[in-house]
Motif scaffolding. Sequence first.
Motif, mmCIF file in Angstrom:
data_model
loop_
_atom_site.group_PDB
_atom_site.id
_atom_site.type_symbol
_atom_site.label_atom_id
_atom_site.label_comp_id
_atom_site.label_asym_id
_atom_site.label_seq_id
_atom_site.Cartn_x
_atom_site.Cartn_y
_atom_site.Cartn_z
ATOM 1 N N GLY A 158 0.753 -1.119 0.048
ATOM 2 C CA GLY A 158 -0.029 -0.076 0.034
ATOM 3 C C GLY A 158 0.900 1.194 -0.097
ATOM 4 N N ARG A 159 2.227 1.109 -0.243
ATOM 5 C CA ARG A 159 3.125 2.566 -0.221
ATOM 6 C C ARG A 159 3.743 2.466 -1.681
ATOM 7 N NH1 ARG A 159 4.220 3.520 5.224
ATOM 8 N NH2 ARG A 159 2.709 2.519 6.897
ATOM 9 N N GLY A 160 4.146 3.638 -1.654
ATOM 10 C CA GLY A 160 5.302 3.740 -2.938
ATOM 11 C C GLY A 160 6.787 3.171 -2.556
ATOM 12 N N ALA A 161 7.408 3.082 -3.672
ATOM 13 C CA ALA A 161 8.613 2.800 -3.497
ATOM 14 C C ALA A 161 9.513 3.998 -2.854
ATOM 15 C CB ALA A 161 9.320 2.628 -5.007
ATOM 16 N N MET A 162 10.631 3.223 -2.042
ATOM 17 C CA MET A 162 11.360 3.804 -1.177
ATOM 18 C C MET A 162 12.683 3.434 -1.115
ATOM 19 S SD MET A 162 9.641 3.081 2.307
ATOM 20 C CE MET A 162 7.930 2.888 1.851
ATOM 21 N N THR A 163 13.767 4.016 -0.580
ATOM 22 C CA THR A 163 15.039 3.497 -0.355
ATOM 23 C C THR A 163 14.737 2.821 1.247
ATOM 24 O OG1 THR A 163 15.633 5.474 1.084
ATOM 25 C CG2 THR A 163 15.978 5.597 -1.160
ATOM 26 N N PRO A 164 15.766 1.980 1.224
ATOM 27 C CA PRO A 164 15.719 1.386 2.582
ATOM 28 C C PRO A 164 16.108 1.979 3.725
ATOM 29 C CG PRO A 164 17.209 -0.114 1.023
ATOM 30 C CD PRO A 164 16.699 1.323 0.224
ATOM 31 N N ALA A 165 16.716 3.334 3.732
ATOM 32 C CA ALA A 165 16.815 4.104 4.509
ATOM 33 C C ALA A 165 15.425 4.796 5.119
ATOM 34 C CB ALA A 165 17.960 5.540 4.505
ATOM 35 N N GLU A 166 14.680 5.199 4.183
ATOM 36 C CA GLU A 166 13.135 5.733 4.142
ATOM 37 C C GLU A 166 12.375 4.727 4.826
ATOM 38 O OE1 GLU A 166 12.921 8.775 0.614
ATOM 39 O OE2 GLU A 166 12.699 6.482 0.111
ATOM 40 N N LEU A 167 12.526 3.394 4.404
ATOM 41 C CA LEU A 167 11.629 2.204 5.049
ATOM 42 C C LEU A 167 12.149 1.938 6.458
ATOM 43 C CD1 LEU A 167 10.097 -0.430 4.871
ATOM 44 C CD2 LEU A 167 12.213 -1.585 4.340
ATOM 45 N N LEU A 168 13.575 2.147 6.853
ATOM 46 C CA LEU A 168 13.867 1.725 8.329
ATOM 47 C C LEU A 168 13.353 2.863 9.118
ATOM 48 C CD1 LEU A 168 17.368 0.226 7.416
ATOM 49 C CD2 LEU A 168 15.187 -0.997 8.008
ATOM 50 N N ARG A 169 13.010 4.024 8.789
ATOM 51 C CA ARG A 169 12.628 5.129 9.573
ATOM 52 C C ARG A 169 11.177 4.971 10.424
ATOM 53 N NH1 ARG A 169 15.398 8.851 6.081
ATOM 54 N NH2 ARG A 169 13.868 9.289 4.889
ATOM 55 N N GLY A 170 10.400 4.095 9.643
ATOM 56 C CA GLY A 170 9.081 3.843 9.899
ATOM 57 C C GLY A 170 8.776 2.270 10.366
ATOM 58 N N PHE A 171 9.662 1.516 9.953
ATOM 59 C CA PHE A 171 9.649 0.120 10.066
ATOM 60 C C PHE A 171 11.086 -0.763 10.475
ATOM 61 C CE2 PHE A 171 9.109 -4.153 7.839
ATOM 62 C CZ PHE A 171 8.036 -4.646 8.605
ATOM 63 N N ALA A 172 11.122 -0.577 11.750
ATOM 64 C CA ALA A 172 12.342 -1.043 12.337
ATOM 65 C C ALA A 172 12.816 -2.641 12.043
ATOM 66 C CB ALA A 172 12.580 -0.947 14.016
ATOM 67 N N ILE A 173 14.033 -2.576 11.596
ATOM 68 C CA ILE A 173 14.682 -3.963 10.971
ATOM 69 C C ILE A 173 16.035 -3.982 11.599
ATOM 70 C CG2 ILE A 173 15.092 -5.915 9.403
ATOM 71 C CD1 ILE A 173 13.063 -4.276 7.447
ATOM 72 N N PRO A 174 16.064 -4.186 12.768
ATOM 73 C CA PRO A 174 17.801 -4.163 13.343
ATOM 74 C C PRO A 174 18.455 -5.248 13.057
ATOM 75 C CG PRO A 174 16.265 -4.936 15.110
ATOM 76 C CD PRO A 174 15.313 -4.393 13.788
ATOM 77 N N GLU A 175 19.758 -4.866 12.973
ATOM 78 C CA GLU A 175 20.854 -5.827 12.784
ATOM 79 C C GLU A 175 20.780 -6.983 13.452
ATOM 80 O OE1 GLU A 175 26.038 -6.227 13.097
ATOM 81 O OE2 GLU A 175 24.776 -4.064 13.024
ATOM 82 N N GLY A 176 20.908 -8.293 12.669
ATOM 83 C CA GLY A 176 20.605 -9.542 13.540
ATOM 84 C C GLY A 176 19.023 -9.921 13.201
ATOM 85 N N THR A 177 18.397 -9.133 12.643
ATOM 86 C CA THR A 177 17.088 -9.831 12.422
ATOM 87 C C THR A 177 17.049 -11.037 11.393
ATOM 88 O OG1 THR A 177 15.986 -7.616 12.929
ATOM 89 C CG2 THR A 177 14.629 -9.194 11.376
ATOM 90 N N LEU A 178 16.327 -11.970 11.561
ATOM 91 C CA LEU A 178 16.093 -13.190 10.676
ATOM 92 C C LEU A 178 15.020 -13.042 9.758
ATOM 93 C CD1 LEU A 178 17.273 -15.618 9.726
ATOM 94 C CD2 LEU A 178 16.139 -16.823 11.158
ATOM 95 N N LEU A 179 15.245 -12.676 8.631
ATOM 96 C CA LEU A 179 14.167 -12.491 7.604
ATOM 97 C C LEU A 179 13.648 -13.774 6.859
ATOM 98 C CD1 LEU A 179 15.435 -9.474 5.766
ATOM 99 C CD2 LEU A 179 13.655 -9.481 7.645
ATOM 100 N N ALA A 180 12.348 -13.971 6.583
ATOM 101 C CA ALA A 180 11.864 -15.293 5.778
ATOM 102 C C ALA A 180 11.566 -14.829 4.604
ATOM 103 C CB ALA A 180 10.751 -15.579 6.650
#
Length: 301
Positions: A279-301
């Motif tokens: 539901g959002r537009g395209a964005m850079t990872p920096a823009e994503l991480l400002r509102g959607f925390a994905i800290p170092e060490g997170t395991l993604l599926a």
Amino acid sequence: MRIIFMGTPDFAVPIFQALVDAGHEIVAAYSQPPRRAGRGKALTPSPVHRLAETLGIAVRTPETLRDPAVQAAFAALNADVAVVAAYGLLLPRVVLDAPRLGCLNVHGSLLPRWRGAAPIQRAILAGDTETGVGIMQMAAGMDTGPVRLEGRTPVDGKTAGELADELSAMGARLMLAVLADPDAYPPVEQASDGVTHAAKIDKSEARLRFNGSAVEAERQVRAFNLAPGAFFELNGERVRVLAAEVVDAAGAPGTVVDAALTIACAEGALRPTLVQRAGRGAMTPAELLRGFAIPEGTLLA
């Protein structure tokens, strides 16, 4: 020439338009029936269907070409040739033989490599360095017919969307050349070796695989851009990766290894450069991480 055009998606539109612009008489356009799409699930005509209506060309959308009445109506058009581009329905022998010059297909690969529904995506996923488009005289088998004219282009880091646009434009030019002088481009049988099958893309294939190499994951990103979109999941939400690069980093596969959203793979690491939340537009990872925390060490599926 009197031409029946048969196509459905955006890939077919420039080819259709080129035939019209060249002065050929399009006696009818065949396309897949309207499908339900969008949030409202309204019946939506295909891109070829919409263009035909804009041009005032009769549109036919049979569910199948096996119906004798549909076949008789096709033959009654008395076409010189049928031009086919990503139509999506099997053409029975009686349909293939109805036009005076048969049916010519614009196929997005270097046949016999990648016969089938998804040649562009399969070429990217396989790491092919070169692909192309061929004007094929259609036969009863799946993309087994002889090729009249072929064009080539390097894959060279292109997305499926970029390659589709390039091959569509190339295919339009080649088709116009063949139609202008069919005898100058006699059909040449395909080689018997080197045959591969481009199976239809399943949406499940778009889930990024971090247990392979980062090179393979980056190919997923390009192969599924624009659709269905390569993705990973976090806390039940899908994040699409629209563009990415391969970098030299290490960690457990699927683990975020830095603050730039670099994701470790079994070999190397994938660093997204353009992402998209639902539901959002395209964005850079920096823009994503400002509102959607994905800290170092997170395991993604």
